[in-house]
Structure formats: structure tokens, C-alpha cells
Design a protein around this motif. Sequence first.
Motif, PDB file in Angstrom:
ATOM      1  N   ILE A  76      15.022  -0.357  27.099  1.00 10.67           N
ATOM      2  CA  ILE A  76      14.148   0.562  26.370  1.00 10.67           C
ATOM      3  C   ILE A  76      14.962   1.805  25.994  1.00 10.67           C
ATOM      4  CG2 ILE A  76      12.014   1.905  26.442  1.00 10.67           C
ATOM      5  CD1 ILE A  76      11.555  -1.091  26.565  1.00 10.67           C
ATOM      6  N   ASP A  77      14.882   2.184  24.744  1.00 10.88           N
ATOM      7  CA  ASP A  77      15.630   3.339  24.252  1.00 10.88           C
ATOM      8  C   ASP A  77      15.261   4.585  25.059  1.00 10.88           C
ATOM      9  OD1 ASP A  77      16.688   5.494  22.777  1.00 10.88           O
ATOM     10  OD2 ASP A  77      16.427   4.440  20.877  1.00 10.88           O
ATOM     11  N   VAL A 111      12.732   7.083  23.936  1.00  9.83           N
ATOM     12  CA  VAL A 111      11.311   6.753  24.030  1.00  9.83           C
ATOM     13  C   VAL A 111      10.750   7.202  25.380  1.00  9.83           C
ATOM     14  CG1 VAL A 111       9.610   4.887  24.062  1.00  9.83           C
ATOM     15  CG2 VAL A 111      11.516   4.820  22.433  1.00  9.83           C
ATOM     16  N   CYS A 170       9.012   0.600  20.301  1.00 12.80           N
ATOM     17  CA  CYS A 170      10.009  -0.352  20.813  1.00 12.80           C
ATOM     18  C   CYS A 170       9.946  -1.716  20.145  1.00 12.80           C
ATOM     19  CB  CYS A 170       9.841  -0.541  22.326  1.00 12.80           C
ATOM     20  SG  CYS A 170       9.850   0.978  23.277  1.00 12.80           S
TER      21      CYS A 170
END
Length: 450
Positions: A18-19, A22, A259
Motif C-alpha cells: 500500500i502506497d 495513502v 489503491c
Amino acid sequence: MRYDSITQAIGNTPLVRIDPRVHGLRHIDLYAKLELLNPFGSVKDRAAWNMVRPGLETAVERGSQIVELSSGNTAKALSVIAGMHGLSFKSVTNRMRIPEIKDLLLLLGAEIEELPGRSECLDPTDTDDPLTLFHHALSDPDSAYLHTDQYFNDRNTEAHALGTGPEIVKDLDGRVPDWFVACVGTAGSSTGVARVLREHDPRVRVVGLVADKSDFIPGIRTIDEVHEVGLFDPATYDTMESVTADEAIDGMLTLARRCGILAGPTGGAAYFGTVRHLRALDAGLGAGLGAGPAGSAERRTAVFIVCDRIESYLSYVRRRRPDLLGLAPRKNSLLDVSGTEIATVASVRVREAQEWIAREQPLVIDLRSPSAYAALHIEHAVNIVDELFAELVRGGLPFSARKPVLLTCPVGDKSARYAALLTRMGHTDARSLDGGIIAWRDAGAPLVRD
């Protein structure tokens, strides 16, 4: 990649980072295990196939029916597997709460039998519960059914100990995440994965997420309900935390919009609960406090499971967050009732309720399912299922504000919320039966049957 059967495509799901922009965690890498990419759409594909496989050949020879106490993803997977092998499937449940799942099961050819269970989760110790009696009959060695028994079958856990857990370690290049976070339903995935991770590194921290009391998130139990699940072991989890339905939907929106992960509410709850749990720990790492389990300065890792897909839950979102679908906000919504309002509502115990009924003859409203009401209810009670009652009160008070009302449900939680809502709407005497129908039954108070 070529397969000879769709069941060979079960497992080996992606682990996606997950970035950090975020989730905002500066010192922890967060990964999502995308179980929604299993061929039938959920994490339950693994357990369904692992549970049904040993008895499948004999079932085909006998023409047995596959049966499971499920109203969700396990039933969906078993329906497909049964059809592939020329067998029928029956889903036994005490309430289908997601219309899309029910429609899909019917489309797949499943038979649905709704029994009047006393609670949403099977309680094997309640020998008077029709759902429990049915479970015992299915578990008989001479039963003509192939009963996969997801709440008590160790092969549910085994599916994740052999598959999901090792896959996480492999995809992290042999490392074990510092935190593993999972929503708790049957407890199969969280127990199986936790077992494998701890075998590799006992320092891993396991967080179990449950639904907030009196709230409903598909596929997740409340803290009270999980203790009724045969596979649940409190020792599996280092901590248990609750998530609300609104938080689950917020997490779901983040995964979908930021996402590209089309997760259902369970995956949303897992994401939201994971980030919330790690936020303070991440701050501690930034301050050099060594908040991580491994006690070192290196970056830490956390993994959560995305259980299924968003498409099956549009009606769930529509009821709780109509604004997200361009609809007008709901009036007089049960979801807006605060804890303070619930705490001040008149909650009457069984003896007091009996005396009040005899003296004042209040309108007694039973919010349970029609099948549960038909099995046992308070004499002269009116059955209005909670979803229908919610629709009624959105249009205003469905009866005189001066008419005394006693609301009942299985354990008294939902009825207390409705009593608080009616009070807010101007009703002068709305009360909730403390402990619900179960408390009434346990006190030996009379119940009648239709």
C-alpha cells in the motif's frame, strides 16, 4: 498459466504494498493479501475446497448434498464446487442479511434453508436452538449429507496454515511481518496464518478485529459472538480491537479510490483497523522508542487480509451511507443513535417487563426474523423485522407517541438502540427488554409458538 481445473487457481494470491502516501505510516511498510482474487471471489475459497475435498469422492458416489451453516462466502464457494461435481448444495442459516449474496446463491442453484436460530452465530451449547440441533444432526456419522462444518472443522484453519501463511512469508522473501492483522469470522484464516508466522518468528504481533457491539459488518463477529465459534482461541491474538460499520466503509473507500483494490467491507475494516492500530506505534518508531516487536531500527512490516470484493455489498452501503451513491441522507436512522442516548433509555428486566405488560398492556414489538418469532415469542407480541422497522421509523413514528412500547430482540442490544431512536423522535414511553428474548427464556417467563 494453464490449469486443468478452476480449483487449481485457488491460492497464490498477490501481496500488494500500500502506497505510504495513502496510509501515512512513515516507518512501517503495509501490505494487503488480496484474497478477493481467488477464483470464486474470497478468502473462503481456500477453506471451502480444503474442507470438502476429503469427502467429495464418496459424496459423488452417493449423490450426497453438500451442506454448510453459512450465508456468505463459504456458501458461495461450496455452491460452485458442488455444481462442478454434479452435486447440490444447501445453505442453512438463521438470516440472509446481504440480498446480493442470497440472489447469487439462488443463481448458482443453491437451496437456502433459514432456521430460527437465537443468534447470528451458532452456539453449540444452546441445545434448544434449532440451528444447533440441525448442526448436531448434520454432524452425525451416518448423515446422508456432506457437512463441511466451517465453525469447527480444523481443515478450515489448515487451509491457511498450508497456504495463506506460507505465501505471506515467501512473498516477503522469507521474512515474517512484524504485525499481522485479520478480521475474525470463523477464525480460520487468522488462526492458520498466525500459527505459521509464529513458527517462523514468535515475535510477530497478531491483531484480531471484531465488529463493534450492536453493529454489523458482513463476515465479522462481535466480541461476544466470536466466543461461540469453535475455532476461536483468544491466545491466538495479542490484542482484539473493534471496528464500526462506518469505519469499515471508510476503509473500503480508501482501498477502492486510492489503491485500486475493490475490497468489500471486511477488507475495509481490516485496512482501517490496521492503520489505526499502527499509527501510535509508527510515531514511537519515529521517536526512537523501539515500538516494534523486533526492537531494532529497521523498517517494520505489517500485513492485513482483503477478504472479498465490493460488488456484493452495494445494498449494504446504500442503507448505511446513501450519500455515497448520490441518494438523499436517511432520516431517523438507527446508525445515528449515540452511546449516550442508548445509556439513558429505559431498559426493563424480565420481572419488571412482565408486571408492566400486565398493568399497562404496551405494544410489544419483536424485531427478530419471522422464523425465530414463529419458534418462540412473547404472547401478543407483534413481529416487525428490524430492517422493516427501520424503514417504518424513517417515515416518522409508526404509532401514537403516547402508546407504551416494549421492544425486544435476541439479547437486548438492537432493541435498546430503537428505543433510544423512538425517544429522540418524541415517543413518551419506549422501553427495551434487558437481555432480550434470551433473558426472558432463561428467567422461565412464558413464550408461545406459532
